[in-house]
Design an enzyme around this catalytic site. Structure first.
Site, PDB file in Angstrom:
ATOM      1  CB  THR A 120       7.516 -31.903  13.003  1.00  0.00           C
ATOM      2  OG1 THR A 120       7.530 -32.634  14.232  1.00  0.00           O
ATOM      3  CG2 THR A 120       6.334 -32.355  12.165  1.00  0.00           C
ATOM      4  CB  VAL A 167       0.669 -16.749   9.317  1.00  0.00           C
ATOM      5  CG1 VAL A 167      -0.816 -16.545   9.635  1.00  0.00           C
ATOM      6  CG2 VAL A 167       1.519 -15.765  10.095  1.00  0.00           C
ATOM      7  CE  LYS A 195       0.278 -19.633  14.134  1.00  0.00           C
ATOM      8  NZ  LYS A 195      -0.661 -20.778  14.261  1.00  0.00           N
TER       9      LYS A 195
END
Length: 439
Positions: free
Chosen positions: A13, A132, A205
Site C-alpha cells: 500500500t 510514526v 512508535k
C-alpha cells in the site's frame, strides 16, 4: 541532470503510493529541492503487482540485493515491513554506502539503536519519518523545529484503529466486538487486529519517539504496554459522566533530576476540553510540551498509503537537499548512556478505580481505610444511581499517587469479602508538565 537516485523495495500500500506520488510530484520536488528525485529501480517479488503499479520491466527486479549492491543508487527505501528480510535490506544498503528511508516501526523499535549506530559508523543517514503518525511531520518537528527545547512530556494518540474503536464505543455505545467488526468492514482494522488493539503498535512508535525526543532507546520489552481489548463500555459511560474521554495514549516524560525517562502505553482518561480528548475516528494527534515553547499539538492522518508516502517523500527531499542529519539518534551519545527507563511501579498519576461491591453500609469505609493506610488520597467517590441488586459499582477517583502504592491497595481491597470482582483501574492524565515534573 543532478538527481537523487532511488531504489524502492516493496510495492504494498505505501510502496505503491510512493511510486505514484513521487512521479506526480516530481516537478514540485525538483523546484523545492534543486535536485530531481527519481526511482531508478524497484524490487518487488510479485511481478503482477509491479505491472499493475505501472513499473516498467527495465526498472523491475525480484531481488532486493540488486538495489543494495547497485553503486549507481544513492538511497534505498525499505517498505516491505517485518523484522526479518527488512533488517537485511537496511544493513546491506547502509554497508554499501547508501542512505536508507524506512517506515518500519516494528524493526526500528527492536533494532533501531543497532541500525542507527551502523548508519553513523558508515557516515550514512537512516530516516524514518513515516514510521510514526503517518503524514504528520512529527519526527521532523522533534528533530529540528523543537531543537531549542527540552521535551518535558509527550502524549500521543498514535494508533488510528484503537482511536476509531474507542470513539465508536463512546459515541454510539457499541460493544467492543461490534465496533471491531465495523472497523474491519471499513478497512480501519487488520484481519488480525492484535498488534493494534493490544497496544504493541503504539509501543513501537513510543520507542521511536523516545529516541527522537531524548536520544534514548528503551528496550521494547520493558515498555509498559496495555491495550483496549478489555475496555468495558460501562467505564466509557462513567468516564463521560465524570467529564472524561478515554484514549489509548503513548506517554513520554523526562525526569531530569534522576536521569530517567518514562515511556508507557495504556488507556488513559483525559479531561474533556483538552484538544486531545476531542480527536476521534482514525486520526492521530500528539501533544508535546517543550520547556521554551510550551504546549504544541500535531494532528492529522496517522496511516494509509498517501499520508504515509508523504512522510517518505519528506525524508527523500531532506536527503536531496542535504538537510538530513543523524545527530538526533547517535547511539554513542554520552548523554544517552546516562539515561534509564523509569519503572512503571514508580510513575505517578491520578486514577479512576471501579469496584463491584455488596450494596450495604460500611463498604466505602472499608475501602477508604485501605487507601488511607497506603497514604493514598481519595479525590471523590461516586456510586451511580439506577443500579439495583445485591452488588453495585463503586467508583473512586484518586489524587496523584504512585503506581506501586495504588496497585498494592487494590490487591488488598480485592480480598475484602464485600468486593466481588477485581478492580478496574484506569490512569488519568492532566497534561500539566509543571505538576508532573514535581513527581
Amino acid at each position: 541532470m543532478n538527481a537523487l537516485r532511488i531504489g524502492l523495495v516493496g510495492l504494498g500500500t505505501v510502496g505503491t503510493s510512493v511510486w505514484k506520488n513521487l512521479r506526480s510530484q516530481e516537478e514540485l520536488l525538483f523546484r523545492r529541492c534543486g535536485k530531481a528525485l527519481r526511482i531508478e529501480k524497484v524490487a518487488e517479488k510479485d511481478r503482477e503487482r509491479a505491472r499493475t503499479a505501472g513499473v516498467p520491466d527495465s526498472q523491475w527486479t525480484s531481488d532486493w540485493r540488486d538495489l543494495a549492491l547497485d553503486p549507481s543508487l544513492d538511497v534505498v527505501v525499505e517498505l516491505i515491513g517485518g523484522t526479518g528480510i527488512a533488517a537485511e535490506v537496511i544493513r546491506e544498503s547502509l554497508s554499501h554506502g547508501k542512505d536508507v528511508v524506512t517506515a518500519n516501526k516494528a524493526l526500528l523499535a527492536e533494532r533501531g539503536k543497532e541500525l542507527t549506530t551502523l548508519a553513523a559508523e558508515r557516515g550514512r543517514r537512516l530516516l524514518f519519518e513515516a514510521s510514526v503518525a503517518g503524514g504528520i511531520p512529527l519526527l521532523l518537528a522533534l528533530r529540528e523545529g523543537l531543537i531549542a527545547n527540552e521535551i518535558l512530556s509527550l502524549h500521543g494518540i498514535i494508533n488510528g484503529t484503537c482511536n476509531y474503536l474507542l470513539s465508536a464505543m463512546a459515541s454510539r455505545g457499541l460493544p467492543y466486538r461490534e465496533a471491531l467488526r465495523e472497523a474491519k468492514e471499513l478497512g480501519y482494522a487488520e484481519a488480525d487486529e492484535s498488534l493494534d488493539v493490544a497496544g504493541h503498535d503504539t509501543a513501537h512508535k513510543a520507542v521511536l519517539l523516545s529516541a527522537l525526543a531524548y536520544g534514548f532507546w528503551p528496550r521494547l520489552e520493558e515498555v509498559h504496554t496495555e491495550g483496549i481489548q478489555h475496555i468495558d463500555p460501562l467505564d466509557l459511560h462513567f468516564a463521560q459522566e465524570l467529564g472524561y474521554s478515554l484514549k489509548l495514549l503513548a506517554i513520554l516524560r523526562s525526569h531530569a533530576t534522576s536521569g530517567e525517562i518514562e515511556v508507557r502505553v495504556h488507556p488513559t482518561l483525559l479531561r474533556k476540553g483538552h484538544l486531545l480528548s476531542s480527536v476521534s475516528g482514525v486520526f492521530n494527534a500528539v501533544a508535546v510540551w517543550g520547556d521554551v515553547v510550551g504546549e504544541t499539538l500535531f494532528y492529522g492522518r496517522g496511516a494509509g498509503g498517501d499520508p504515509t508516502s508523504s512522510a517518505v517523500l519528506s525524508d527523500l527531499a531532506s536527503l536531496a537537499s542535504g538537510e538530513a542529519t543523524v545527530r538526533e539518534v547517535a547511539a554513542s551519545s554520552v548523554w544517552q548512556a546516562a539515561l534509564s527507563l523509569r519503572p512503571m511501579a514508580r510513575i505517578f498519576s491520578r486514577y479512576y478505580v471501579r469496584f463491584l461491591v455488596e450494596d450495604r453500609p460500611g463498604v466505602l469505609a472499608e475501602i477508604a481505610r485501605v487507601f488511607a493506610a497506603e497514604k493514598i488520597s481519595i479525590s471523590s467517590v461516586i456510586q451511580p444511581e439506577g443500579h439495583r441488586g445485591e452488588t453495585v459499582p463503586l467508583i473512586v477517583l484518586l489524587h496523584r499517587s504512585r503506581e506501586a502504592d495504588v496497585q498494592r491497595a487494590c490487591r488488598i481491597i480485592e480480598t475484602l469479602p464485600t468486593v466481588k470482582e477485581p478492580a478496574i483501574l484506569l490512569r488519568v492524565e492532566d497534561l500539566d508538565p509543571e505538576e508532573e515534573q514535581a513527581s
